[in-house]
Design a protein around this motif. Structure first.
Motif, PDB file in Angstrom:
ATOM      1  N   PHE A   1      -9.671  17.499 111.288  1.00  0.00           N
ATOM      2  CA  PHE A   1      -8.506  17.548 110.417  1.00  0.00           C
ATOM      3  C   PHE A   1      -8.816  17.305 108.933  1.00  0.00           C
ATOM      4  O   PHE A   1      -8.011  17.669 108.084  1.00  0.00           O
ATOM      5  N   GLN A   2      -9.948  16.675 108.611  1.00  0.00           N
ATOM      6  CA  GLN A   2     -10.257  16.419 107.205  1.00  0.00           C
ATOM      7  C   GLN A   2     -11.267  17.408 106.632  1.00  0.00           C
ATOM      8  O   GLN A   2     -11.312  17.595 105.411  1.00  0.00           O
ATOM      9  N   ALA A   3     -12.075  18.019 107.470  1.00  0.00           N
ATOM     10  CA  ALA A   3     -13.015  19.038 107.006  1.00  0.00           C
ATOM     11  C   ALA A   3     -12.643  20.410 107.570  1.00  0.00           C
ATOM     12  O   ALA A   3     -12.549  21.395 106.838  1.00  0.00           O
ATOM     13  N   GLY A   4     -12.418  20.444 108.888  1.00  0.00           N
ATOM     14  CA  GLY A   4     -12.074  21.719 109.518  1.00  0.00           C
ATOM     15  C   GLY A   4     -10.790  22.323 108.980  1.00  0.00           C
ATOM     16  O   GLY A   4     -10.671  23.551 108.855  1.00  0.00           O
ATOM     17  N   SER A   5      -9.833  21.464 108.616  1.00  0.00           N
ATOM     18  CA  SER A   5      -8.562  21.973 108.101  1.00  0.00           C
ATOM     19  C   SER A   5      -8.747  22.716 106.783  1.00  0.00           C
ATOM     20  O   SER A   5      -8.133  23.769 106.547  1.00  0.00           O
ATOM     21  N   TRP A   6      -9.595  22.196 105.913  1.00  0.00           N
ATOM     22  CA  TRP A   6      -9.829  22.853 104.629  1.00  0.00           C
ATOM     23  C   TRP A   6     -10.651  24.131 104.806  1.00  0.00           C
ATOM     24  O   TRP A   6     -10.431  25.127 104.085  1.00  0.00           O
ATOM     25  N   MET A   7     -11.559  24.134 105.747  1.00  0.00           N
ATOM     26  CA  MET A   7     -12.287  25.366 106.053  1.00  0.00           C
ATOM     27  C   MET A   7     -11.320  26.428 106.566  1.00  0.00           C
ATOM     28  O   MET A   7     -11.373  27.606 106.165  1.00  0.00           O
ATOM     29  N   PHE A   8     -10.412  26.011 107.447  1.00  0.00           N
ATOM     30  CA  PHE A   8      -9.399  26.915 107.975  1.00  0.00           C
ATOM     31  C   PHE A   8      -8.488  27.428 106.863  1.00  0.00           C
ATOM     32  O   PHE A   8      -8.112  28.599 106.822  1.00  0.00           O
ATOM     33  N   PHE A   9      -8.169  26.532 105.917  1.00  0.00           N
ATOM     34  CA  PHE A   9      -7.321  26.917 104.786  1.00  0.00           C
ATOM     35  C   PHE A   9      -8.007  27.990 103.923  1.00  0.00           C
ATOM     36  O   PHE A   9      -7.389  28.995 103.558  1.00  0.00           O
ATOM     37  N   LEU A  10      -9.275  27.750 103.580  1.00  0.00           N
ATOM     38  CA  LEU A  10      -9.988  28.716 102.744  1.00  0.00           C
ATOM     39  C   LEU A  10     -10.162  30.055 103.454  1.00  0.00           C
ATOM     40  O   LEU A  10     -10.061  31.128 102.837  1.00  0.00           O
ATOM     41  N   ILE A  11     -10.410  30.008 104.781  1.00  0.00           N
ATOM     42  CA  ILE A  11     -10.514  31.260 105.543  1.00  0.00           C
ATOM     43  C   ILE A  11      -9.171  31.990 105.546  1.00  0.00           C
ATOM     44  O   ILE A  11      -9.118  33.226 105.420  1.00  0.00           O
TER      45      ILE A  11
ATOM     46  N   VAL B   1      -2.228  17.885 106.078  1.00  0.00           N
ATOM     47  CA  VAL B   1      -1.333  16.732 105.985  1.00  0.00           C
ATOM     48  C   VAL B   1      -1.674  15.713 107.054  1.00  0.00           C
ATOM     49  O   VAL B   1      -1.723  14.496 106.798  1.00  0.00           O
ATOM     50  N   ILE B   2      -1.939  16.189 108.275  1.00  0.00           N
ATOM     51  CA  ILE B   2      -2.313  15.268 109.357  1.00  0.00           C
ATOM     52  C   ILE B   2      -3.624  14.554 109.017  1.00  0.00           C
ATOM     53  O   ILE B   2      -3.771  13.337 109.196  1.00  0.00           O
ATOM     54  N   GLY B   3      -4.592  15.302 108.514  1.00  0.00           N
ATOM     55  CA  GLY B   3      -5.873  14.697 108.145  1.00  0.00           C
ATOM     56  C   GLY B   3      -5.732  13.669 107.043  1.00  0.00           C
ATOM     57  O   GLY B   3      -6.379  12.618 107.064  1.00  0.00           O
TER      58      GLY B   3
ATOM     59  N   SER C   1       0.149   9.425 102.148  1.00  0.00           N
ATOM     60  CA  SER C   1      -1.213   9.930 101.946  1.00  0.00           C
ATOM     61  C   SER C   1      -1.366  11.333 102.505  1.00  0.00           C
ATOM     62  O   SER C   1      -2.114  12.152 101.961  1.00  0.00           O
ATOM     63  N   GLY C   2      -0.639  11.638 103.605  1.00  0.00           N
ATOM     64  CA  GLY C   2      -0.696  12.985 104.162  1.00  0.00           C
ATOM     65  C   GLY C   2      -0.126  14.017 103.214  1.00  0.00           C
ATOM     66  O   GLY C   2      -0.725  15.070 102.981  1.00  0.00           O
ATOM     67  N   LEU C   3       1.051  13.711 102.650  1.00  0.00           N
ATOM     68  CA  LEU C   3       1.662  14.633 101.696  1.00  0.00           C
ATOM     69  C   LEU C   3       0.843  14.730 100.408  1.00  0.00           C
ATOM     70  O   LEU C   3       0.724  15.807  99.801  1.00  0.00           O
ATOM     71  N   TYR C   4       0.283  13.603 100.000  1.00  0.00           N
ATOM     72  CA  TYR C   4      -0.517  13.593  98.766  1.00  0.00           C
ATOM     73  C   TYR C   4      -1.773  14.451  98.903  1.00  0.00           C
ATOM     74  O   TYR C   4      -2.275  15.010  97.921  1.00  0.00           O
ATOM     75  N   SER C   5      -2.292  14.575 100.121  1.00  0.00           N
ATOM     76  CA  SER C   5      -3.511  15.362 100.325  1.00  0.00           C
ATOM     77  C   SER C   5      -3.304  16.831  99.981  1.00  0.00           C
ATOM     78  O   SER C   5      -4.267  17.557  99.701  1.00  0.00           O
ATOM     79  N   ILE C   6      -2.029  17.288 100.008  1.00  0.00           N
ATOM     80  CA  ILE C   6      -1.748  18.670  99.603  1.00  0.00           C
ATOM     81  C   ILE C   6      -2.138  18.899  98.159  1.00  0.00           C
ATOM     82  O   ILE C   6      -2.479  20.017  97.746  1.00  0.00           O
TER      83      ILE C   6
END
Length: 657
Positions: A481-491, A524-526, A540-545
């Motif tokens: 959720f903290q690394a894979g989510s951003w990879m998924f986002f960029l893809i 957000v979950i991450g 913190s979840g919302l702030y991560s956006i």
């Protein structure tokens, strides 16, 4: 391609073997000492902290003396120029060779002689200053062609030597003319002061004194025995004699080049000796034994055991232990990379070495840095010139290891520079007849390529973060959720862009939007994992956006790859255009000089920009995705190598073979 695995060692040997063991460990150059009390807390029951070595102060004083002597000679000994110095081979010595030299070379006599020479030079300087003052004084009175002492022998007349300001000279002259039987003579005159001889009768003493006092007359007391001209001649002779002596001493000092070099060897030996005696702060001792501990690379443990056995036979105890997880922060870092990757370790060290539990980022950074470096210069001629210059420098000059690594790094960077130069079709600002990409008409394509380059590097950084988190216990969910989510986002963003531009007739864009929404939920979950309370987790979840802006700015930063590459090529082309306007005869005369100078400037600025901005991309856009840093460099127990390179006897034997 990793961090060298370390082990701790603990050694117990007899007091009588301490010096030999410490010298052997220093020659080994593969250990780092730490307090033996930290290795085993129970050791304090049997051992006490070793006292300061009794020779420490003496050695420090000797180092001070040798350093002073070498520094004193440094002013006079002629040293080779930079290129000449680099042409000379590096001097390598073992500790044994340095010890033999220090004990056979009479450096104490050299030091004592240099102290005498220094004292004499200081005395000469002081005497010359005094003589210079006397010469200035006598120059003003040299035209008084009598011994001023004769003025004291006059019976009816008073004679005075002295000075008055020029502003009062005419007034004094008029007043003295009114004084009966008086005489005034100008001996010397400067822009501000008149130097005078005044004679008057003793019976007119009071009146004359009033006149002189009113004019600001200052009487001069002549301190010499002979006439001013004779005294001046003697002063000049003394000055010439001192100057000749000073020149002779400095010539002798200039000829002491061998002493200068030999003192450097003595200083290196004493420095290594001081390192050994200061190691007492790490040691423990009992009535008969010494206990020491340290770090050693795991692959060197057998060699360490072998070296100690050579010195003390079987009269020792040596054990090794693995590094525990709670010791990772204190474990020294020694990087271990392929010879093509090693030159880039310096860039990582400039940022910060990794922690013991981290990945060494050097092998992952190296290809991206080299490709980005080349992309920001992108001229085949510039790259070829750098490659040849680096190769010639390594072939004909001798550099210390650190500088040699830097030169190799630039040489490696020259290869992608030539590669991108061929892609852009550029050579010294001129364009080939063939071009895969044109810096004139394909700016958009180059910009997109730079962004794709950045996209790939950021994805690699996130992939490394995912790997590091996945390797930890109870961190696999964070990895997702903290690394894979951003990879998924960029893809997902890449899918949307491809659906809009490349294949607009397909559902790829819609799929990308769906994946984008899912990735944002994961982000957000991450981010909520960093909160401690329910409200904190939501916040913190919302702030991560907000990190969306950081990733967007990271991608935009890679546009500098396009900007610098195009700018450098355009500047080179502009220089060539200016030179093309020169008349044909001028092109092959002054034009050649201008070509070298202008392109030399462009080469310097291009490589400087590529070096600096390449580092910036690694530190800010790549490292912050997965890399913490903060590790401590491995500091081997060895000489500081301030004057010469100190190698082990084993390496020397291998070199001789």
């Amino acid at each position: 391609m990793a961090i060298e695995k370390m082990q701790k060692f603990n050694l117990i040997t007899f007091h009588s073997d301490q010096d030999a063991v410490m010298e052997q460990l220093q020659d080994f150059q593969q250990i780092e000492l730490f307090s033996a009390a930290k290795y085993n807390r129970e050791a304090n029951i049997f051992f006490n902290q070793m006292q300061e070595h009794p020779e420490a102060d003496k050695i420090e004083n000797q180092i001070g003396n040798v350093s002073w002597a070498r520094g004193f000679l440094d002013t006079y000994v002629e040293k080779p120029g930079m290129i000449q110095a680099l042409r000379q081979p590096l001097r390598h010595y073992t500790l044994k060779e340095l010890s033999e030299h220090a004990h056979t070379y009479k450096w104490q006599n050299v030091y004592a002689n240099l102290r005498k020479q220094d004292k004499r030079l200081r005395t000469i300087e002081q005497e010359r200053q005094e003589l210079s003052t006397q010469e200035d004084e006598l120059n003003k009175w040299q035209y008084f062609d009598e011994n001023p002492a004769v003025l004291n022998t006059l019976s009816e007349t008073i004679g005075l030597l002295g000075t008055v300001p020029n502003s009062e000279f005419n007034h004094l002259k008029e007043k003295m003319r009114q004084l009966q039987y008086s005489y005034l003579e100008t001996i010397h005159q400067t822009s501000t002061t008149s130097y005078l001889l005044i004679l008057f009768l003793k019976e007119s003493h009071e009146r004359a004194q009033d006149i002189l006092r009113t004019a600001g007359f200052e009487e001069y007391d002549y301190p010499y025995e002979n006439k001013p001209a004779d005294e001046l001649k003697q002063v000049k002779e003394k000055s010439q004699k001192l100057a000749k002596e000073e020149k002779s001493i400095k010539a002798q000092l200039k000829a002491q080049k061998d002493d200068y070099e030999n003192l450097g060897l003595v200083a290196e030996y004493l420095d290594s000796l001081l390192v050994r005696v200061n190691s007492n702060q790490y040691l423990l001792e009992s009535n008969y034994t010494v206990n020491l501990s340290g770090w050693v690379p795991e692959k060197q443990t057998e060699q360490l055991n072998k070296r100690i056995r050579q010195i003390v036979g079987d009269d020792y105890f040596l054990e090794f232990s693995e590094v525990k997880e709670n010791e990772y922060d204190d474990t020294p870092i020694l990087l271990k990379n392929h010879k093509l990757v090693q030159p880039f370790e310096g860039l990582v060290e400039m940022y910060s070495l990794p922690k013991y539990w981290e990945l060494d980022p050097t092998p992952f950074m190296m290809p991206f840095y080299a490709l980005a470096f080349g992309l920001m210069v992108a001229d085949f001629g510039y790259g070829l010139l750098l490659f040849i210059a680096a190769a010639l420098a390594k072939r004909f000059l001798n550099f210390k290891p650190g500088m040699l690594q830097n030169i190799t790094m630039f040489q490696i960077g020259s290869i992608p520079t030539m590669m991108w130069g061929l892609v852009y079709g550029n050579i010294f600002g001129q364009q080939f007849s063939f071009q895969l990409l044109s810096t004139d008409s394909d700016i958009t394509e180059i910009l997109v390529m730079s962004m794709i380059f950045g996209f790939i590097q950021i994805m690699v950084g996130l992939g490394l973060k995912f790997y590091l988190l996945w390797q930890r216990e109870n961190a696999k969910i964070k990895a997702l959720f903290q690394a894979g989510s951003w990879m998924f986002f960029l893809i997902s963003v890449a899918m949307i862009a491809a659906g809009m531009v490349l294949v607009p007739e397909t559902a790829l864009q819609s799929v990308g939007i769906t994946c984008l929404i899912i990735s944002l939920v994961m982000i957000v979950i991450g981010g909520s994992f960093d909160g401690n309370t329910v409200i904190g987790k939501i916040g913190s979840g919302l702030y991560s956006i907000m990190d969306l802006t950081n990733y967007l700015s990271d991608l935009i930063s890679y546009t500098r790859l396009m900007a610098l590459g195009v700018a450098g090529g355009s500047i080179g082309a502009a220089f060539n255009l200016i030179l093309s306007y020169l008349p044909t005869p001028a092109r092959f005369t002054i034009g050649i000089v201008l070509f070298i100078g202008l392109h030399g400037l462009n080469i310097f600025l291009s490589y400087l920009s590529a070096y600096v901005h390449g580092i910036r991309l690694q530190y800010l856009e790549f490292f912050n995705k997965f890399y913490t840093g903060g590790g401590r460099a491995f500091k081997p127990f060895k000489s500081n190598e301030s004057y010469v390179q100190v190698i082990s006897e084993e390496n020397q034997q291998q070199g001789d073979k």
